[in-house]
Design an enzyme around this catalytic site. Structure first.
Site, mmCIF file in Angstrom:
data_model
loop_
_atom_site.group_PDB
_atom_site.id
_atom_site.type_symbol
_atom_site.label_atom_id
_atom_site.label_comp_id
_atom_site.label_asym_id
_atom_site.label_seq_id
_atom_site.Cartn_x
_atom_site.Cartn_y
_atom_site.Cartn_z
ATOM 1 N N ARG B 13 -39.031 18.112 -2.697
ATOM 2 C CA ARG B 13 -38.723 16.704 -2.400
ATOM 3 C C ARG B 13 -37.343 16.572 -1.752
ATOM 4 N NH1 ARG B 13 -36.880 14.053 -8.190
ATOM 5 N NH2 ARG B 13 -36.343 16.002 -9.202
ATOM 6 N N SER B 40 -35.707 9.288 -6.841
ATOM 7 C CA SER B 40 -36.666 10.295 -7.306
ATOM 8 C C SER B 40 -37.342 11.008 -6.156
ATOM 9 C CB SER B 40 -37.748 9.644 -8.178
ATOM 10 O OG SER B 40 -37.181 8.993 -9.279
ATOM 11 N N GLU B 61 -47.038 -0.468 -4.724
ATOM 12 C CA GLU B 61 -47.406 0.556 -3.733
ATOM 13 C C GLU B 61 -48.424 0.042 -2.721
ATOM 14 O OE1 GLU B 61 -47.405 1.015 -7.008
ATOM 15 O OE2 GLU B 61 -45.853 2.514 -7.395
ATOM 16 N N PHE B 86 -49.354 7.846 -7.101
ATOM 17 C CA PHE B 86 -49.319 6.400 -6.854
ATOM 18 C C PHE B 86 -49.307 6.053 -5.369
ATOM 19 C CE2 PHE B 86 -46.975 6.989 -11.008
ATOM 20 C CZ PHE B 86 -48.147 6.920 -11.747
ATOM 21 N N HIS B 112 -43.610 14.725 -6.623
ATOM 22 C CA HIS B 112 -44.085 14.918 -8.003
ATOM 23 C C HIS B 112 -45.568 15.275 -8.043
ATOM 24 C CE1 HIS B 112 -40.324 12.807 -8.359
ATOM 25 N NE2 HIS B 112 -40.360 12.729 -9.672
ATOM 26 N N ASP B 120 -43.812 14.859 -17.732
ATOM 27 C CA ASP B 120 -44.374 13.508 -17.618
ATOM 28 C C ASP B 120 -45.846 13.444 -18.019
ATOM 29 O OD1 ASP B 120 -42.043 12.294 -16.895
ATOM 30 O OD2 ASP B 120 -42.480 12.232 -14.739
#
Lengths: 283, 317
Positions: B13, B40, B61, B86, B112, B120
């Site tokens: 990322r 993030s 989103e 998402f 992620h 998570d």
């Protein structure tokens, strides 16, 4: 720019197109199309600053329109053709295999005037916001218009977009709601009460114009002119356009029966007789 | 075999974040959107340098996808960033209608992704995103293997006209590819030539595949390792050529068994050169909480698992 009488004549011809297209295709959505014939006619001919002969996907230097409830293609296509986006004769191909006039608006078949697929409900306001932000970024002071069904407001994404546009002050955007209080499974009161729509938009920091009779051409012109005058002042503008689904044919009016059902070949002449003929002529 | 050195341990990322800033400097039409996960997904540096070209959408989103599509109409190149689950599964229909079907120049960047997200848990560990995105006509699907490649893939996505899904992981992983190596969309990357078995890998599993090849070398097995960083359009030529040479194939991915790289390779082989093949992927199940290391190990995504599958497929030759 057309005179009031010219606009009324065009709307009458558009109603004829809507009924003939849907009966010929044996499918389609005449109800909401009939109810918004005045609005689309006014938009195409008098309200929007656009040039059908010079359609570009980026819409630079022109107003843009996104119709979120894409199922009302009969009125969309008829008014586009009558305005000059494509030949009126092409209306005969509506919903047929190989047509540019897909059941719901599409960009995949090269029809000038369509910039985004729609019909999966609730998405057009977000797209309109993006285009409006794009116009601001590219210093284009033209407007972005969106059109929505009232039942469509049950989609959650609409309220994500309403919250965004109000908070960010997207003030080059005018969203019109076709407030006919009908949806597939019944009235909006029966399915999902919209409540005080004006107060809802205002709570999200929108300016609101209410058109009491969206099937009265003069009221449509006045309402949209009022909405335009409110742009550029820090808030997005909503127009609550009160209409009658199926307007123009007594047995199609004030019912959801013709949302997605078409007239039979036997019933079509009865309906056309009520609407009357115009000098513009059928496609 | 070709030697690869771990230059650093870095997040993919972050490679995306650096690539996005560079893309923004190269092209003023590049814009970025996020849904309350700016830091993030590493869009923060871009937002700081280009505040007028950054759109904070809040936790919404679906609206973000539509706004991105609208921006693309005006000649902008929108990169929307969020957690992979998402910005794919949650908004599949939005992507289908206004990005893929409408064929807009929108870049969907999912951070992620995969089980290495770790603690998570399964709600956030998408392992279906490749399947979802590759099913869409017009969509290009990129799965870079490390920090350097994630950066290059971001720049390549900016240059590419059309919808792109860019898959990125959250956790630090070995950074070993050449930072200057250009990323060519649709062109598989040969990392090690071999003659006994073809290992096709993507994402975090590429490094594991190289580790497996090293172990296999000690057994006398010469493994070919090819990085399939573009799942779609798939480099079928490279896959067929390698499979014809080695006559045995293993695919490796941090994704479900269904619908990922393995299925794309299997389809290619079935149509063009039927070859014994094994999958290294996650079975038909969801993940759980744990460290990234624990997840990769317990879900069978390590070099040792790849070696096992190679030995299994070699017996079928």
């Amino acid at each position: 720019m057309k005179t009031l009488q010219e606009l009324q004549t065009i709307a009458t011809q558009v109603r004829r197109d809507i009924l003939r297209m849907t009966t010929a295709a044996k499918s389609g959505h005449p109800g909401g199309s009939l109810g918004t014939a005045e609005w689309f006619t006014a938009m195409q001919f008098n309200i929007m600053d656009h040039d059908p002969a010079h359609f570009t996907m980026d819409g630079q230097g022109q107003d843009m329109l996104f119709v979120s409830q894409g199922h009302i293609t009969p009125v969309i296509y008829s008014t586009m053709a009558r305005r000059g986006y494509f030949p009126v004769a092409e209306l005969a191909t509506f919903r047929r295999f190989g047509t540019r006039l897909q059941g719901h608006p599409s960009t995949a078949h090269g029809l000038p005037g369509i910039r985004m697929a729609s019909g999966s409900l609730g998405q057009g306001l977000s797209v309109g916001i993006g285009a409006a932000l794009g116009k601001k970024m590219t210093c284009d002071n033209h407007l972005v218009y969106t059109m929505h069904g009232d039942g469509e407001l049950e989609e959650g994404q609409i309220w994500e977009a309403v919250m965004f546009a109000g908070d960010k002050g997207v003030d080059n955007l005018i969203a019109t709601v076709d407030y006919n209080r009908q949806q597939i499974d019944g009235t909006t009161e029966q399915v999902m009460d919209l409540g005080d729509l004006k107060a809802k938009f205002e709570a999200f920091k929108w300016k609101v114009v209410v058109v009491a009779n969206g099937n009265d051409m003069q009221q449509v012109l006045d309402g949209m002119a009022a909405a335009k005058a409110m742009t550029g002042k820090g808030s997005p503008v909503a127009v609550i356009l009160t209409t009658k689904m199926g307007y123009g044919v007594d047995f199609m009016q004030d019912t959801n029966k013709y949302h997605g059902a078409v007239l039979s070949a036997d019933d079509l002449p009865k309906a056309l007789a009520q609407i009357g003929e115009t000098a513009l002529g059928d496609y | 075999m070709t030697h690869y050195e771990i230059k650093s341990q870095k997040e993919l990322r972050s490679g995306f974040g650096e690539g996005l800033v560079e893309a923004g400097r190269q092209n003023e039409n590049v814009v970025a959107l996020t849904a309350d996960v700016c830091g993030s997904v590493k869009i923060d540096a871009f937002a700081k340098e280009f505040p007028q070209r950054f759109v904070q959408c809040g936790i919404a989103e679906a609206n973000m996808v539509g706004i991105a599509a609208g921006l693309s109409l005006c000649g902008k190149i929108p990169f929307l960033g969020g957690f992979a689950e998402f910005v794919t599964g949650r908004v599949y229909d939005q992507i289908r209608q206004v990005v893929a079907y409408s064929n807009k120049n929108v870049k969907i960047c999912g951070s992620h992704a995969g089980i290495s997200l770790g603690e998570d848990g399964a709600t956030h560990q998408t392992m279906e995103d490749i399947a979802l995105m590759k099913a869409l006509p017009n969509m290009t699907v990129l799965v870079p293997c490390d920090f350097n490649q994630a950066k290059q893939a971001t720049l390549a996505a900016a240059r590419h006209e059309g919808p792109v899904y860019l898959r990125l992981g959250r956790s630090k992983m070995p950074n070993f590819t050449d930072e200057a190596a250009p990323f060519v969309i649709g062109k598989a990357q040969m990392l090690n030539e071999g003659s006994d078995v073809s290992i096709f890998a993507c994402g975090h599993l590429v490094w594991e595949a190289l580790e497996a090849a090293k172990q296999l070398e000690t057994q006398g097995v010469k493994a070919e390792v090819i990085n399939i960083h573009t799942i779609k359009p798939l480099d079928t030529e490279a896959i067929i050529a390698s499979a014809r040479k080695t006559r045995a194939v293993v695919t490796c991915e941090e994704h479900l068994f269904n619908g990922g790289l393995g299925d794309s390779v299997a389809q290619t082989l079935a149509l063009h050169c039927p070859t014994p093949m094994e999958y290294v992927a996650v079975d038909d199940r969801f993940g759980e909480s744990g460290t990234p290391d624990e997840m990769l190990t317990n879900y069978g995504l390590r070099a040792t698992n790849i070696v096992e599958k190679v030995n299994a497929v070699l017996k079928r030759k």
